[in-house]
Enzyme design. Sequence first.
Site, short mmCIF file in Angstrom:
data_model
loop_
_atom_site.label_atom_id
_atom_site.label_comp_id
_atom_site.label_asym_id
_atom_site.label_seq_id
_atom_site.Cartn_x
_atom_site.Cartn_y
_atom_site.Cartn_z
N ARG A 57 34.04 48.62 5.15
CA ARG A 57 33.00 48.31 6.56
C ARG A 57 31.61 48.88 5.77
O ARG A 57 31.39 49.38 4.79
CB ARG A 57 33.29 49.41 7.50
CG ARG A 57 33.85 50.67 7.24
CD ARG A 57 33.34 51.83 8.04
NE ARG A 57 32.08 51.84 8.53
CZ ARG A 57 31.18 52.31 7.48
NH1 ARG A 57 31.43 52.92 6.35
NH2 ARG A 57 30.02 52.38 7.81
N GLY A 58 30.50 48.65 6.76
CA GLY A 58 29.52 48.74 6.44
C GLY A 58 28.89 47.55 5.92
O GLY A 58 29.67 46.92 5.18
N ALA A 59 27.77 47.02 6.30
CA ALA A 59 27.13 45.55 5.90
C ALA A 59 27.26 45.24 4.37
O ALA A 59 27.88 44.30 3.84
CB ALA A 59 25.83 45.31 6.51
N ARG A 100 34.27 39.24 11.13
CA ARG A 100 33.11 40.07 11.84
C ARG A 100 32.11 39.27 11.91
O ARG A 100 31.44 38.63 11.07
CB ARG A 100 33.20 41.61 11.32
CG ARG A 100 34.36 42.46 11.02
CD ARG A 100 33.78 44.06 10.68
NE ARG A 100 33.50 44.71 11.65
CZ ARG A 100 32.70 45.80 11.82
NH1 ARG A 100 32.68 46.59 10.62
NH2 ARG A 100 32.11 46.33 13.04
N GLN A 207 32.69 56.92 12.73
CA GLN A 207 32.12 56.88 11.12
C GLN A 207 31.29 57.99 10.91
O GLN A 207 31.35 58.38 9.74
CB GLN A 207 31.15 55.48 11.04
CG GLN A 207 31.91 54.29 11.10
CD GLN A 207 32.15 53.64 12.51
OE1 GLN A 207 32.13 54.29 13.60
NE2 GLN A 207 32.55 52.45 12.71
N ASP A 248 22.79 46.11 10.41
CA ASP A 248 23.72 44.96 10.12
C ASP A 248 23.03 44.02 10.17
O ASP A 248 23.60 42.84 9.50
CB ASP A 248 24.82 45.00 11.30
CG ASP A 248 25.91 46.26 10.70
OD1 ASP A 248 25.64 47.36 11.08
OD2 ASP A 248 26.87 45.90 10.10
N ASN A 258 22.52 47.69 14.69
CA ASN A 258 23.19 48.66 14.18
C ASN A 258 24.13 49.14 14.84
O ASN A 258 24.26 48.96 15.99
CB ASN A 258 22.14 49.76 13.53
CG ASN A 258 23.00 50.64 12.34
OD1 ASN A 258 23.52 50.11 11.49
ND2 ASN A 258 22.58 51.95 12.72
N LYS A 259 24.90 50.00 14.50
CA LYS A 259 26.14 50.68 15.32
C LYS A 259 25.57 51.06 16.47
O LYS A 259 24.62 51.68 16.75
CB LYS A 259 26.42 51.81 14.24
CG LYS A 259 27.79 52.49 15.04
CD LYS A 259 28.99 51.72 15.27
CE LYS A 259 29.43 50.84 14.18
NZ LYS A 259 30.27 50.00 14.61
O1 MRU Z 1 31.41 49.06 12.35
P1 MRU Z 1 30.71 49.45 10.90
O2 MRU Z 1 31.10 50.77 10.56
O3 MRU Z 1 31.04 48.19 9.88
O4 MRU Z 1 29.11 49.78 11.14
C1 MRU Z 1 28.19 49.97 10.15
C2 MRU Z 1 27.20 50.48 10.34
O5 MRU Z 1 26.59 50.08 11.34
C3 MRU Z 1 26.12 50.73 9.43
O6 MRU Z 1 25.19 51.53 9.73
C4 MRU Z 1 25.52 49.37 8.83
O7 MRU Z 1 26.57 48.42 8.39
C5 MRU Z 1 24.76 49.74 7.58
S1 MRU Z 1 25.63 50.20 5.97
C6 MRU Z 1 24.67 50.35 4.85
#
Ligand code: MRU
Length: 369
Positions: A57-59, A100, A207, A248, A258-259
């Site tokens: 996970r994470g973009a 996703r 997270q 994201d 973002n999250k």
């Molecule tokens: O749902 P996730 O855990 O994939 O969400 C991740 C985030 O919101 C991060 O802040 C974003 O992807 C940047 S990661 C460098």
Amino acid sequence: MSMNYRSSIASVQAVALDDENNSLVILDQTLLPNEKKYISLSEQKDIWEAIYSLRVRGAPAIGIAAAYGAYLGIKASKASAYGDLLKDFTEVKNYLASSRPTAVNLFWALNRMELRLKMEKGKSADEIKSALKDEAESIRKEDEEVCKAIGKFGLTLLKPGWGILTHCNAGTIATSRYGTALAPVYLGEELGYNFKVFADETRPLLQGARLTAWELKEAGIDVTLICDNMASIIMKEGKIQAVLVGCDRVAANGDTANKIGTSGVAVLAKYYGIPFYVCAPMSTIDLNCNTGRDIHIELRPDDEITEKWYSRRMAPEGVKVYNPCFDVTDNQLITAIITQKGIIYPPFSDNLASLFKEQDTLGKEKIVE
Ligand code: MRU
């Protein structure tokens, strides 16, 4: 900027290719912080599931995983003619792209793989497969350089001893290395900045608690975990001098997805006069989205809120649940967007457009989702 960095970053790689065994190897982030386990995925359906379930996970990490996944998919193809290979690739690409919707890096990486395939037209199937492997490896390697550059630019905005609030996890395990929002923290630590990081736990998937607190602690960085609803008090108490978050997808006008919970932190930061920085690789900036309203926000299953992390259900059976996974922070709440090419200030529409005019990469091609 010429600085000497000591290495203190947690030595953990979130995504790797095991070409010999035709598999993608990922650190299963759903098991952290209790278990640090790597899993090998060779079937497309397992790679899809790993992205959907946030095992990876994470973009940026999602983009890297998808690039490797696309390579493995095409490697398994029996096709020899270019047209048949392209057909197989398109099937794999569309399948992985459906895992996703919000992080644009997923589509960016898959499109980059597709462009590379198209550039290899006329070559043998083996040569095309080898080129796709190189492309996926480049996406991973470049991400490390990009994150380090974001870290260096970000660090110029921070002072030693500062309290930094972050939300979700935009750290080393969300990328190839260093992270985006945590890159300035890691680089600062190596220079003795002694930041005090506050990590929002990040309901509902935790997270911040499970991942950010874990990786910063592994790296020996001063980290304090708070519940999401405690951000206001620590800002009021003067404990926070800057907010650093990842993203994201950034729209052309600077609105940033973002999250879930990020926009609330931005509102608070504005109220308390604290700078709010978004750390964004250019692969996360999507000029095809005019504003945040054009960003597709992922909705996730109800049980992530009602029971997932509890030993028993903590909400009445049948209660209505709304579980958007991301939110959009209005560009007016963002002090600056930190990219690998520099720090972008408002007006974001003009300044993001100029940033891309100077850039000549595959990444600026129109993103097809
Ligand atoms: O749902 P996730 O855990 O994939 O969400 C991740 C985030 O919101 C991060 O802040 C974003 O992807 C940047 S990661 C460098």
